[in-house]
Scaffold this motif. Sequence first.
Motif, short mmCIF file in Angstrom:
data_model
loop_
_atom_site.label_atom_id
_atom_site.label_comp_id
_atom_site.label_asym_id
_atom_site.label_seq_id
_atom_site.Cartn_x
_atom_site.Cartn_y
_atom_site.Cartn_z
N TYR A 78 28.18 -10.17 -18.00
CA TYR A 78 29.26 -9.75 -18.89
C TYR A 78 30.45 -10.69 -18.75
CZ TYR A 78 32.75 -6.78 -21.06
OH TYR A 78 33.73 -6.31 -21.89
N PRO B 183 35.53 -3.16 -23.61
CA PRO B 183 35.32 -1.71 -23.77
C PRO B 183 36.63 -0.95 -23.58
CG PRO B 183 34.72 -2.38 -21.55
CD PRO B 183 35.16 -3.62 -22.26
N GLU C 95 38.62 3.40 -19.72
CA GLU C 95 37.86 4.08 -18.67
C GLU C 95 36.74 3.17 -18.17
OE1 GLU C 95 35.21 8.09 -17.94
OE2 GLU C 95 36.05 7.71 -19.93
N MET C 96 36.07 2.50 -19.10
CA MET C 96 34.98 1.60 -18.71
C MET C 96 35.54 0.44 -17.88
SD MET C 96 31.76 1.18 -18.90
CE MET C 96 30.44 -0.01 -18.89
N LEU D 270 26.94 -4.32 -21.82
CA LEU D 270 27.77 -3.13 -21.60
C LEU D 270 26.90 -1.87 -21.64
CD1 LEU D 270 31.06 -3.87 -23.54
CD2 LEU D 270 30.78 -3.50 -21.10
N GLU D 271 25.92 -1.85 -22.55
CA GLU D 271 25.03 -0.68 -22.59
C GLU D 271 24.31 -0.52 -21.27
OE1 GLU D 271 22.32 -0.68 -25.89
OE2 GLU D 271 23.95 -0.71 -27.37
N LYS E 129 35.97 1.47 -14.41
CA LYS E 129 34.71 1.51 -13.68
C LYS E 129 34.24 0.10 -13.35
CE LYS E 129 32.76 5.83 -15.40
NZ LYS E 129 31.67 6.40 -16.19
N GLN F 24 26.64 0.75 -18.66
CA GLN F 24 26.91 2.18 -18.82
C GLN F 24 25.73 3.00 -18.28
OE1 GLN F 24 29.94 3.62 -20.05
NE2 GLN F 24 28.85 5.24 -18.96
N ASP F 25 24.52 2.54 -18.62
CA ASP F 25 23.33 3.22 -18.10
C ASP F 25 23.34 3.22 -16.57
OD1 ASP F 25 22.54 3.57 -20.63
OD2 ASP F 25 21.00 2.00 -20.65
N TRP F 26 23.77 2.09 -16.04
CA TRP F 26 23.76 1.95 -14.58
C TRP F 26 24.75 2.94 -13.95
CZ3 TRP F 26 27.37 -0.61 -11.06
CH2 TRP F 26 26.87 -0.75 -9.75
N PHE F 27 25.96 2.99 -14.52
CA PHE F 27 26.96 3.92 -13.98
C PHE F 27 26.42 5.35 -14.04
CE2 PHE F 27 30.27 0.60 -15.17
CZ PHE F 27 30.47 0.21 -13.86
N ASP F 28 25.77 5.67 -15.16
CA ASP F 28 25.22 7.02 -15.29
C ASP F 28 24.12 7.25 -14.25
OD1 ASP F 28 26.92 7.25 -17.34
OD2 ASP F 28 25.42 7.01 -18.94
#
Length: 1797
Positions: free
Chosen positions: A603, A623, A626-627, A572-573, A630, A576-580
């Motif tokens: 995942y 998560p 919102e996650m 998940l981390e 996405k 999240q980095d990827w989405f950012d």
Amino acid sequence: MAGAGASGREKRATAARLKAALSSGGESGAAAELRALLERALAPAPGGGEAAAEALEWCRWLLSGGEPWEGFVQAVRAYDPATLCGLVWTANFVAYRCRTCGISPCMSLCAECFHQGEHAGHDYNMFWSQAGGACDCGDGNVMREAGFCKRHRMKSSSDVPCVPKDLLMMSELVLPQFIFSLIQYLREGYNEPALDVPSEKDFHKVLQMLEPHVSFLEDLTKMGGAMRSVLTQVLTNQQFYKDLSSGIGENACTKKSHEKYLIALKSSGLAFPEDKLACVMQEQASGTSTSAVQGVSGATGTSAQGETSDEEDQDGSQGVGKRKRVKLSSSTKDQSIMDVLKHKCFLEELLFWTIKYEFPQKMVTFLLNMLPDQDYKIAFTKTFVQHYAFIMKTLKKSHESDTMSNRIVHISVQLFSNEELARQVTEECQLLDIMVTVLLYMMESCLIKSELQDEENSLHVVVNCGEALLKNNTYWPLVSDFINILSHQSVAKKFLEDHGLLVTWMNFVSFFQGMNLNKRELNKHVEFESQTYYAAFAAELEACAQPMWGLLSHCKVRETQEYTRNVVRYCLEALQDWFDAINFVDEPAPNQVTFHLPLHRYYAMFLSKAIKCQELDLDSILPDQEMLMKLMIHPLQIQASLSEIHSNMWVRNGLQIKGQAMTYVQSHFCNSMIDPDIYLLQVCASRLDPDYFISSVFERFRVVDLLTMASQHQNTVLDAEHERSMLEGALTFLVILLSLRLHLGMTDDEILRAEMVAQLCMNDRTHNHIPENPNPKSGIVPGSLSFESMLSAVADFKAPVFEPGGSMQQGMYTPKADIWDKEFDPVMVILRTVYRRDVQSAMDRYTAFLKQSGKFSGNPWPPYKKRTALHPSYKGLMKLLHCKTLHIVLFTLLYKILMDHQNLSEHVLCMVLYLIELGLEDSPDHESDEDDSADGHERCHDTWFPGSNLVSNMRHFINYVRVRVPETAPEVKREPPAGTSSDGVASSQNSGTAQVFSLVAERRKKFQEIINRNSSEASQVVRPKTSMKWSAPGATPQLTTVILEVKESILSLLIKLHHKLSGKQNSYYPPWFDDMEVLIQPEIPKYFHGDGMTAVERILLKAAVQSRLNKRIIEEICSKVTPPVPPKKISPSEKKTLDKEERRQKARERQQKLLAEFASRQKSFMETAMDVESPDADIAMEIATSEQHVSEAVYDCVICGQSGPSTEDRPTGLVVLLQASSVLGQCRNSTEPKKLPTSEEEQIYPGDTCAAVHDVRFATLQQFFKDSSCMQAVSIGWEGGVYIQTCGHTLHIDCHKSYMESLRNDQVLQGFSVDKGEFTCPLCRQFANSVLPCYPGNNVERSLWQCHSNKNMQELIKEVEELQEQLGTFPVSISSETNLSKEMESVMKDIKSTTQKKYTDYSKTPGSPDNDFLFMYSVARTNLELELVHRGGNLCLGGASTAGKRSCLNQLFHVLAMHMRLYSIDSAYNPWRKVTQLIYNFLKLKLYFNEERMAWKNSGALKKNTCNGEKSWEALLSHVITELSKGKMFEEGETEELTVISPSVWSPHSIACYLQQFCLPFLRITCLLQLHLFGGDLPSCQEDEEFAVLANCLGLLPSSFQSPHQFTSASCLDWPVPAFNIISEWCLELTSFADRHAEQVKPLLIQEPKWDLPRLLQLPENYNTIFQYYHRKTCTVCTKVPKDPAVCLVCGTFVCLKGLCCKQQSYCECVLHSQNCGAGTGIFLLINASVIIIIRGHRFCLWGSVYLDAHGEEDRDLRRGKPLYICKERYKVLEQQWVSHTFDHINKRWGPHYNGL
């Protein structure tokens, strides 16, 4: 002191002296002397070969201490405690793998150990080693002891005596120097390759020089354990290394080599630790001396790959943008992994050079040969790990990365398959750190900026799939090692516990996230279709998915929860980095898709495992909302894109995008691609707001605008032609999403069953093509047992079938009837199909089953299958079925279908009904029965339905709907007051475009709420610009709101649909009126299968069962008489499209009809053309049947279609195939067929074949008699005879010529050569190569033939003589050349050129007319003989001539006759003067008996005087004996031989039988001839009556003949001249010949009457028998082992296929052999492929295999290596095609071989 160049004796003496001196222990002088001697002898000499040989000789003497070398080897072997086999092999070696005995999946055995072990009944296979390997027999870590072979079973170490000290003493002293000299050679030889010139040549030079040294070491390893332990000692001892190689000391040579070594280290980007002051740290970092050492720190700017820095700059300036280097965790550790090596012993430096020289095969083999030594194994593994980074760098730079990869894996698989060893190295040498870091570094070299989503600002980097590293799979050795070590539980646990490693690994995986991005081309077709997509799929599968399955296999129990939590957390981390990094908020960029989301899939699969096996709570690892929103976007984007690709919206991107869509769902990839994606979407759907999810789906699929009540609309984001298929796609996706249970509660066995059923429903499958288990790499490995039992539960085995003319089927599995009835699941089939046609195929098969079993005769719809229960964690998924948004969509679609709006198909209706049914099956239990007032007021879309339960919403009436339509729409112009007139309803049904309700607006609102709820600051993120996309562009007309009157509920729409589908008013009648039972047990079989009406009935029944109110409302609706659906007013434009559709439909039907007609015609031709077996197949165009009064035959030309007789000027011809044949020559006189030799003892001698016997006989005749008389006495054509066959179709010869001309100009590649006159029959497409002219007139010569009995022998003989006199004056005179005679000439030329010259020229004087006479006579004879063979060798079956309608013999005789007339026969030898053939057969009687001869003589003499003497055979026999005994024939006492000839005592009966046996071949041929010339039928008979019946047919029997019982053969004789005189005359000739050449007379006189039918060689039952004998067999011609060995199935000759070694005058051996053995036809079994190849003339084809595995399946190229068994039926078919010469007709795939086989 002996010099280096000493002779053998001196060396021996020196060696003995030194050994003695050293073993006595005193002298240190001896040691020094030895060292000096070795230094001299082993110094790297420039001379190369001789110096090396000299050095090796010294070593041998010194090691053995002056003893003879062989003796020394034996002595050392005696101390071998070998319990391991350890045989090392290289690529293309045949090895075995037994899954029953293996612990590691990589276990392999050499053939010898395998055959000596007991593996019967095990699950084993043979395989061709790709990379090389080593035998694991005796290694208990890799395989179970039960599988060890006899040699390695005994734990013999206890019995082996201790090694005497002095035996190996010298070895310990000599070998260090020897190995050091080897290293010096390697150092000397290495030159850093210049940048432009690859240094392969230098490498090879050095390696060639070292060949003898390395071979010597290899020989040492083969001496067994004792020597190996000495070698290990030498290789791993650090002191030796220090003393010899450190370069300190006075020896200049050593110094120089040490410097070269340091240079090589530096140039490899490696540092020698002395240069850096990091030794202390190094000790702390690793705690072991062998570990890696610190070096260049990352800050110095040296690139991590160890390439020079200027290269790095060029790299950057390539316009890819600076590549981002990912910062690695703890730089010191990694730097040490990448850049530092310190060598402390010979082994380490030896490996360094092995890598540097790119793994030379010899070195690899030596290093592996040492592995049976345990200490060595550990030391070597550690060294290998220490060099791992260096291996990667070398591999990346290598020019031959394929070979190198194979060699690396060859080594690593031996080391890492052993769990104990892998664990030890993991703990002591940080194996996992090293592997992950090395992989990361490797991929870093080919990163590019990701263009996904926000192209400008994206920070994400992905691998570039176009780079060689990915395209050529260069990474696979490293990845496969990683997968290999993760298969060990202890290692995998270490990995899962180490957070740092997991972070690094997720980093690695993220390089693949979003790679190979596709952008939809909207304007012009893409210029260059890149094929890199396969590299991307392979990379994700191998580098991401397989390690994932490896890890998952260790997370099977509750105790492993922690591991899953770790993975999920870091996953998940990373996400999240990827989405950012890609700047993703909520809208995916339009027209982009990537199929690669490995992070999502990691995942998903870990979630699935956590719920299924580890009892984790799903919500604890999910998560926030919102996650989840996405997370769902990209997998959903893929699903929508699949639909777009199949709707041809990506057509401008070329074919490769279709390739991607197929690969994504293809069986090898689906478990790691589409399944996790769908599962992740299911998880998201179960946790997100259902209305939001449903509207997202329709928006992604771009069909929101279509969901309107109005009949027309404008779609701003989709072209009209794509709307229907996108809507189908969206609904199908929802059905799959809601009904698939693969990860939502199905057990492994259920999954396996479902997968199997889906595959089998699409097509019958061979065993090999049924998916072994849900996931080849997943932790679930149902043993093959459960696989087999499952298979037998769901499928029936169809044994291989053989139609004589058709293709050969393999053994297939087909679904049981029960499966079609209850388990056929269309949803699973749709999910698993690569091609859309497979879904259709499954439906067709389902339809066929229903028709056949009488369950349903119409066109059925996909059946609805009840679903497995959901796992409680996923219950939320069902909210989708009970949300207003979906209900509104369903209502709208039902309404539109009922109103016949455009763009809706049956498939849409089917899916809508499926969704309703899913909702009914899964409705919440309690349902309030309060009655909603049905006469509601006008409702807006917000209040369409009162609640969210489908059951109650179904009955809810919706009266009016407000729709927004363009001002131009008809509704606006004539807007009626709402709901007043029925006309209003009608007008609203065919007009207007608008939105029913704004799905998009609702989504926006929901999304806004969620974001506000989650975080206040995120609320500004929603970008208004994206929502603008959906508002209609300004160009469209202004929208206004109109109110439509609807007055329907879902229930009423369903009932009306039923009426519409049935085409009758009021067709729906509630079943419970007749039988209340249906409400109690609603599962009624009659509703299982059927079409749309059945589906509607089933749904209505379920609705009624679930609620009383629904039942009441259904009854009410039915009781009202439904007004007819108003006819649709059609606008002109619609009319046009409708007409077009209708016209298309009609055209299609017409085409279908024509095609069907054509197919059936063709089929009837094919049947006749192919069917070798049945003589009486009806032929479409018969050669006209002739009745008595028809004077001329009429022929149809298949080209111009005209009918008419064949004339002199315009002759007609038969389409024929002429081929040379040696089949007759293969008859043998034994009834037992010969076997194919499978051992050295068995051999085949060609001497006993018919051809050989005839050859010898003819040669003998030519020796003693005049040539021309010989030519008339025999027939040739046993070998290389010309066989002629026809398909029975005729054509005008001039038509044929123009047809050939057109073929010549045709550019299409044909499988035949037009220049050689080859063509295919224009009608039945049968292969042919000539045209045989039809002789004008009737095609049966009745006129000449009257019934037998009316003329006696004398008259007949006279007639024949007269005919012979007229030979020269036949009507066809040569001067008046007609077209017909020209054609006859040309076809005769064809016949001659068909066979090779050596088969036509037998005369001593070339070109003599006798020769042609012989050839033509033989052509006729060959064809008759072959027909006899096709009839089984006798005429007992009777009937017309074989395939009488297709026989061309009659026309052939005309052609031959015309040519015969040109030759006059030498009258002196005119056989007619002397003989009538029948009696001549008497001579063949073997009159070799001594005692009985006199007896017969006397008894015959008595009868001679009786009246009927000439017809009594005893009399004749006695006369013959009397006459013959005058000569020298019986002089020598030959009693011994005679017993061989006459096994039984001669009785009158046996002699009669004997006579008949001799006459039968002649009678048979004569009968066939009569049959062809004069028509008529043969009666059938028993075998023992054949003689009498045939004699009767030929008119030889007197008319008084009644029954065969009192019949004697002699009664057939009808002597034209006094019998005894003519016999005496013959005997005289014989005796006079016997007087001259006594020894020749017997072989000529004794003839073999009976030949068995031609047969192919008999093959052994098991293919392994053939394979083991032939695949290593050397070729007799070139004495090498052929690369592609083959064996001829006719004569057993062993040949090299394609071998250049045995080429003669540009012909390769197989082609040559096919000409010598079969006159151009060869049948070869390819040993290494198990297939049979046919060579026919200049063409060849792969025939298929006669060996099948236990499941009736071929194994071409032995890829699967399962045991194969002979399939007798197939072999029979092959033999049948050979004997009947039908290879050309039956096999379709022919190609030219250009003499290269």
